[in-house]
Design a protein around this motif. Structure first.
Motif, PDB file in Angstrom:
ATOM      1  N   SER A   1      -7.598   9.588  -2.071  1.00  0.00           N
ATOM      2  CA  SER A   1      -7.586   8.259  -1.725  1.00  0.00           C
ATOM      3  C   SER A   1      -8.140   8.016  -0.275  1.00  0.00           C
ATOM      4  CB  SER A   1      -6.253   7.510  -1.943  1.00  0.00           C
ATOM      5  OG  SER A   1      -6.267   6.133  -1.701  1.00  0.00           O
TER       6      SER A   1
ATOM      7  N   ARG B   1       2.036   9.824  -4.092  1.00  0.00           N
ATOM      8  CA  ARG B   1       1.177  10.378  -5.340  1.00  0.00           C
ATOM      9  C   ARG B   1       0.994  11.990  -5.012  1.00  0.00           C
ATOM     10  NH1 ARG B   1      -2.693   8.560  -1.578  1.00  0.00           N
ATOM     11  NH2 ARG B   1      -4.156  10.211  -0.804  1.00  0.00           N
TER      12      ARG B   1
ATOM     13  N   TYR C   1       0.695  -1.184   0.001  1.00  0.00           N
ATOM     14  CA  TYR C   1      -0.009   0.132   0.088  1.00  0.00           C
ATOM     15  C   TYR C   1       0.763   1.267  -0.042  1.00  0.00           C
ATOM     16  CZ  TYR C   1       0.760   1.244   4.931  1.00  0.00           C
ATOM     17  OH  TYR C   1       1.283   1.549   6.048  1.00  0.00           O
TER      18      TYR C   1
ATOM     19  N   GLN D   1      -2.117  -3.150 -10.602  1.00  0.00           N
ATOM     20  CA  GLN D   1      -2.293  -2.024 -10.885  1.00  0.00           C
ATOM     21  C   GLN D   1      -1.831  -0.743 -10.223  1.00  0.00           C
ATOM     22  OE1 GLN D   1      -6.387  -1.830 -12.864  1.00  0.00           O
ATOM     23  NE2 GLN D   1      -6.388  -3.883 -12.667  1.00  0.00           N
ATOM     24  N   TYR D   2      -0.697  -0.794  -9.394  1.00  0.00           N
ATOM     25  CA  TYR D   2      -0.317   0.176  -8.409  1.00  0.00           C
ATOM     26  C   TYR D   2       0.773   0.940  -9.126  1.00  0.00           C
ATOM     27  CZ  TYR D   2      -2.284  -2.013  -4.130  1.00  0.00           C
ATOM     28  OH  TYR D   2      -3.079  -2.389  -3.297  1.00  0.00           O
ATOM     29  N   ASN D   3       1.596   0.262 -10.123  1.00  0.00           N
ATOM     30  CA  ASN D   3       2.638   1.180 -10.710  1.00  0.00           C
ATOM     31  C   ASN D   3       2.412   1.490 -11.979  1.00  0.00           C
ATOM     32  OD1 ASN D   3       4.523   0.874  -8.401  1.00  0.00           O
ATOM     33  ND2 ASN D   3       3.782  -1.205  -8.571  1.00  0.00           N
TER      34      ASN D   3
ATOM     35  N   GLY E   1      -6.056  -6.243  -1.903  1.00  0.00           N
ATOM     36  CA  GLY E   1      -5.115  -5.311  -2.524  1.00  0.00           C
ATOM     37  C   GLY E   1      -5.244  -5.499  -4.149  1.00  0.00           C
ATOM     38  N   TYR E   2      -4.536  -4.507  -4.906  1.00  0.00           N
ATOM     39  CA  TYR E   2      -4.626  -4.734  -6.358  1.00  0.00           C
ATOM     40  C   TYR E   2      -3.473  -4.221  -7.002  1.00  0.00           C
ATOM     41  CZ  TYR E   2      -9.051  -4.322  -8.709  1.00  0.00           C
ATOM     42  OH  TYR E   2     -10.235  -4.753  -9.369  1.00  0.00           O
ATOM     43  N   ILE E   3      -2.442  -4.944  -6.347  1.00  0.00           N
ATOM     44  CA  ILE E   3      -0.846  -4.688  -6.925  1.00  0.00           C
ATOM     45  C   ILE E   3      -0.524  -4.689  -8.272  1.00  0.00           C
ATOM     46  CG2 ILE E   3       0.172  -6.798  -6.611  1.00  0.00           C
ATOM     47  CD1 ILE E   3       2.501  -5.319  -4.879  1.00  0.00           C
TER      48      ILE E   3
ATOM     49  N   ARG F   1       2.847   2.236  -2.047  1.00  0.00           N
ATOM     50  CA  ARG F   1       2.725   2.747  -3.406  1.00  0.00           C
ATOM     51  C   ARG F   1       1.663   3.886  -3.597  1.00  0.00           C
ATOM     52  NH1 ARG F   1       2.506   5.325  -7.328  1.00  0.00           N
ATOM     53  NH2 ARG F   1       3.198   4.952  -9.325  1.00  0.00           N
ATOM     54  N   GLY F   2       0.574   3.379  -3.063  1.00  0.00           N
ATOM     55  CA  GLY F   2      -0.490   4.359  -3.255  1.00  0.00           C
ATOM     56  C   GLY F   2      -0.222   5.740  -2.670  1.00  0.00           C
TER      57      GLY F   2
ATOM     58  N   GLN G   1       7.177  -4.192  -4.471  1.00  0.00           N
ATOM     59  CA  GLN G   1       6.286  -3.630  -5.694  1.00  0.00           C
ATOM     60  C   GLN G   1       6.585  -4.684  -6.873  1.00  0.00           C
ATOM     61  OE1 GLN G   1       3.826  -1.393  -5.588  1.00  0.00           O
ATOM     62  NE2 GLN G   1       4.402  -1.056  -3.293  1.00  0.00           N
TER      63      GLN G   1
END
Length: 344
Positions: A68, A62, A56, A257-259, A253-255, A58-59, A329
């Motif tokens: 968020s 930003r 998380y 599509q994090y990067n 989680g949605y890793i 990475r989120g 990541q």
């Protein structure tokens, strides 16, 4: 006492893809602190011992205007995450020197928190467990798994469960909770080493999603009654194509599509209707009031006795923190990633 080094890992630049050490994050080893005279202004001085590296983070890398559920990191300031530290000095009634604290800690060797409400005195329930476990299987990742499973799985013995990222700190706990409830567990992971660990902790079927077709495995071993989702994207779509009636999907989680990856368009959403699928997102702080006391009574003891197993991937030194974040990541870490900043 003469000033001593106080290294920090700073958020330097908003990334467009993966967070690059030396650009996204920069280690600053030039700072110093006098631990005996640093002004506390009613707060405490914390020596950071161990820090958790989680997907998380990475989120939070930003721009401020991007909204968020979690506030972004501030440019030019240290990162922060769950950690364990030791109180060196205190001007606050709730903390005394020598206390160990758990909560949101700065990526700094020493710091004075502006708000101590994010910290709690941590009395180690099982002294045989190292502090690093209290930010992993016995900390926030373990809590996420335990709370989400208790709140949303509605598991029944004999049901089929699929766990993605099953060798990670959250997924591995879910695998063991599902087996404890008598379920058949399918587990996916990103390396043969991680697949081996998933089998060791009880997965009935474990596979490397990079070399094996997920949809084919689910079609053979399913249908899926419960899916614990740590990745999103095409894996979630494959599950939707192979769900049982009244399945439960728990999105953690949605890793994938994090990067900066192109958002994946789900094709099988119709199955939510035709199979009456329940989908819930789980964020750990929503469930502390209900499950935290139970968690600390149950989980550390099972970890200490070996009934629950865990694995760690330790990075030593805050100066290597940027590399540790990138490993998580990219999924090149081998287990729960922990940064050991200092010994007790």
């Amino acid at each position: 006492m003469a000033p001593i080094k106080n290294g920090r890992l700073l958020f330097n630049e908003v990334p467009t893809g993966y967070p690059i050490p030396g650009r996204t994050t920069v280690y600053d080893g030039s700072g110093t602190i006098d631990v005996e005279s640093e002004p506390l202004n009613g707060s405490i001085l914390v020596k950071t011992l161990v820090l958790s590296v989680d997907p998380y983070l990475r989120g939070k890398m930003r721009a401020p205007e991007a909204k968020s559920y979690n506030p972004p990191f501030a440019l030019g300031e240290p990162l922060y995450s769950h950690g364990v530290g030791k109180v060196v000095r205190s001007e606050h009634a709730n903390f005394k020197p020598g206390d160990y604290v758990y909560g949101s800690l700065l990526y700094a060797e020493y710091f004075v928190p502006k708000d101590v409400s994010y910290l709690q005195v941590l009395v180690r329930p099982e002294p045989s467990l190292p502090w690093s476990v209290y930010i992993g299987a016995a900390g926030m990742p373990g809590q996420t798994a335990y709370y989400g499973w208790k709140a949303y799985s509605k598991a029944k013995a004999g049901e089929t469960v699929f766990v993605s990222t099953a060798a990670g700190p959250v997924g591995s706990m879910v695998v063991q909770l599902a087996k404890q409830d008598g379920c058949k567990v399918i587990a996916s992971a990103g390396s043969d080493e991680k697949v081996k660990f998933a089998k060791e902790i009880g997965a009935d079927v474990a596979f490397n999603y990079k070399t094996t077709n997920t949809e084919e495995v689910l079609a053979k071993e399913g249908p899926i009654d419960i899916y614990w989702d740590n990745v999103g994207g095409s894996t979630l779509d494959a599950v939707l194509g192979n769900v049982a009636p009244f399945a439960r999907i728990i999105i953690c989680g949605y890793i994938s599509q994090y990067n900066g990856e192109e958002p994946y368009g789900i094709k099988n959403m119709r199955q939510v209707l035709t199979n009456r699928v329940a989908i819930n997102g789980v964020l750990v702080f929503d469930h502390h009031a209900r499950y935290e006391e139970e968690f600390y009574k149950v989980v550390p003891k099972k970890l200490a006795t070996g009934e629950f197993k865990y694995s760690e991937d330790i990075t030593r030194g805050l100066d290597k923190g940027g590399e540790a974040i990138l490993e998580v990541q990219k999924g090149t870490n081998t287990a729960k990633k922990v940064i050991v900043v200092a010994n007790d």
